[in-house]
Design a protein around this motif. Sequence first.
Motif, mmCIF file in Angstrom:
data_model
loop_
_atom_site.group_PDB
_atom_site.id
_atom_site.type_symbol
_atom_site.label_atom_id
_atom_site.label_comp_id
_atom_site.label_asym_id
_atom_site.label_seq_id
_atom_site.Cartn_x
_atom_site.Cartn_y
_atom_site.Cartn_z
ATOM 1 N N ARG A 189 8.289 -9.579 4.466
ATOM 2 C CA ARG A 189 8.322 -8.849 3.185
ATOM 3 C C ARG A 189 6.910 -8.600 2.653
ATOM 4 O O ARG A 189 6.615 -7.497 2.167
ATOM 5 C CB ARG A 189 9.141 -9.622 2.161
ATOM 6 C CG ARG A 189 10.637 -9.430 2.310
ATOM 7 C CD ARG A 189 11.394 -10.024 1.134
ATOM 8 N NE ARG A 189 11.380 -11.485 1.161
ATOM 9 C CZ ARG A 189 12.257 -12.230 1.808
ATOM 10 N NH1 ARG A 189 13.222 -11.662 2.489
ATOM 11 N NH2 ARG A 189 12.183 -13.546 1.776
ATOM 12 N N LYS B 256 5.381 -5.851 4.716
ATOM 13 C CA LYS B 256 5.981 -4.558 4.356
ATOM 14 C C LYS B 256 5.416 -4.058 3.023
ATOM 15 O O LYS B 256 5.053 -2.891 2.901
ATOM 16 C CB LYS B 256 7.500 -4.676 4.272
ATOM 17 C CG LYS B 256 8.181 -3.363 3.939
ATOM 18 C CD LYS B 256 9.685 -3.503 3.934
ATOM 19 C CE LYS B 256 10.340 -2.166 3.602
ATOM 20 N NZ LYS B 256 11.802 -2.258 3.634
ATOM 21 N N GLN C 33 7.959 3.974 3.047
ATOM 22 C CA GLN C 33 8.899 2.877 3.243
ATOM 23 C C GLN C 33 9.913 3.180 4.348
ATOM 24 O O GLN C 33 10.322 2.285 5.082
ATOM 25 C CB GLN C 33 9.608 2.610 1.927
ATOM 26 C CG GLN C 33 10.476 1.393 1.921
ATOM 27 C CD GLN C 33 10.940 1.038 0.522
ATOM 28 O OE1 GLN C 33 10.330 1.432 -0.460
ATOM 29 N NE2 GLN C 33 12.019 0.291 0.435
ATOM 30 N N ILE D 173 8.736 -6.477 13.134
ATOM 31 C CA ILE D 173 8.508 -5.409 12.161
ATOM 32 C C ILE D 173 7.933 -4.231 12.938
ATOM 33 O O ILE D 173 7.033 -4.394 13.758
ATOM 34 C CB ILE D 173 7.599 -5.866 10.999
ATOM 35 C CG1 ILE D 173 7.475 -4.777 9.937
ATOM 36 C CG2 ILE D 173 6.243 -6.322 11.495
ATOM 37 C CD1 ILE D 173 6.894 -5.258 8.627
ATOM 38 N N ILE E 119 12.432 -3.623 9.676
ATOM 39 C CA ILE E 119 12.387 -5.059 9.915
ATOM 40 C C ILE E 119 13.675 -5.463 10.616
ATOM 41 O O ILE E 119 14.765 -5.192 10.125
ATOM 42 C CB ILE E 119 12.222 -5.844 8.593
ATOM 43 C CG1 ILE E 119 10.863 -5.541 7.974
ATOM 44 C CG2 ILE E 119 12.379 -7.342 8.847
ATOM 45 C CD1 ILE E 119 10.628 -6.188 6.623
ATOM 46 N N ILE F 54 9.133 2.024 8.013
ATOM 47 C CA ILE F 54 8.952 0.595 8.272
ATOM 48 C C ILE F 54 10.328 -0.036 8.490
ATOM 49 O O ILE F 54 11.208 0.074 7.636
ATOM 50 C CB ILE F 54 8.236 -0.089 7.092
ATOM 51 C CG1 ILE F 54 6.915 0.611 6.798
ATOM 52 C CG2 ILE F 54 8.023 -1.573 7.384
ATOM 53 C CD1 ILE F 54 6.305 0.234 5.454
#
Length: 65
Positions: free
Chosen positions: A16, A19, A29, A41, A34, A32
């Motif tokens: 987190r 990110k 965003q 990631i 996860i 990206i």
Amino acid sequence: MSKAVNGKFQSMDQARNTKNDLIGSEIPQDLIYIDEGEQTIRVMLPPEEAREVYEIFDRHGVTHE
């Protein structure tokens, strides 16, 4: 053309924080991803922008090749 830049993280907090730092450096965003199961990631972006992602990974202790 985009390519995937992948890194391995140890905890969700680490993922987190990484990110959030990526988003703070103006990487959208939606580029990206996860994967909690694989603890990976992934950032999809043009190859010329990969250096910045690797620097952010290093800053957060995310391992990459």
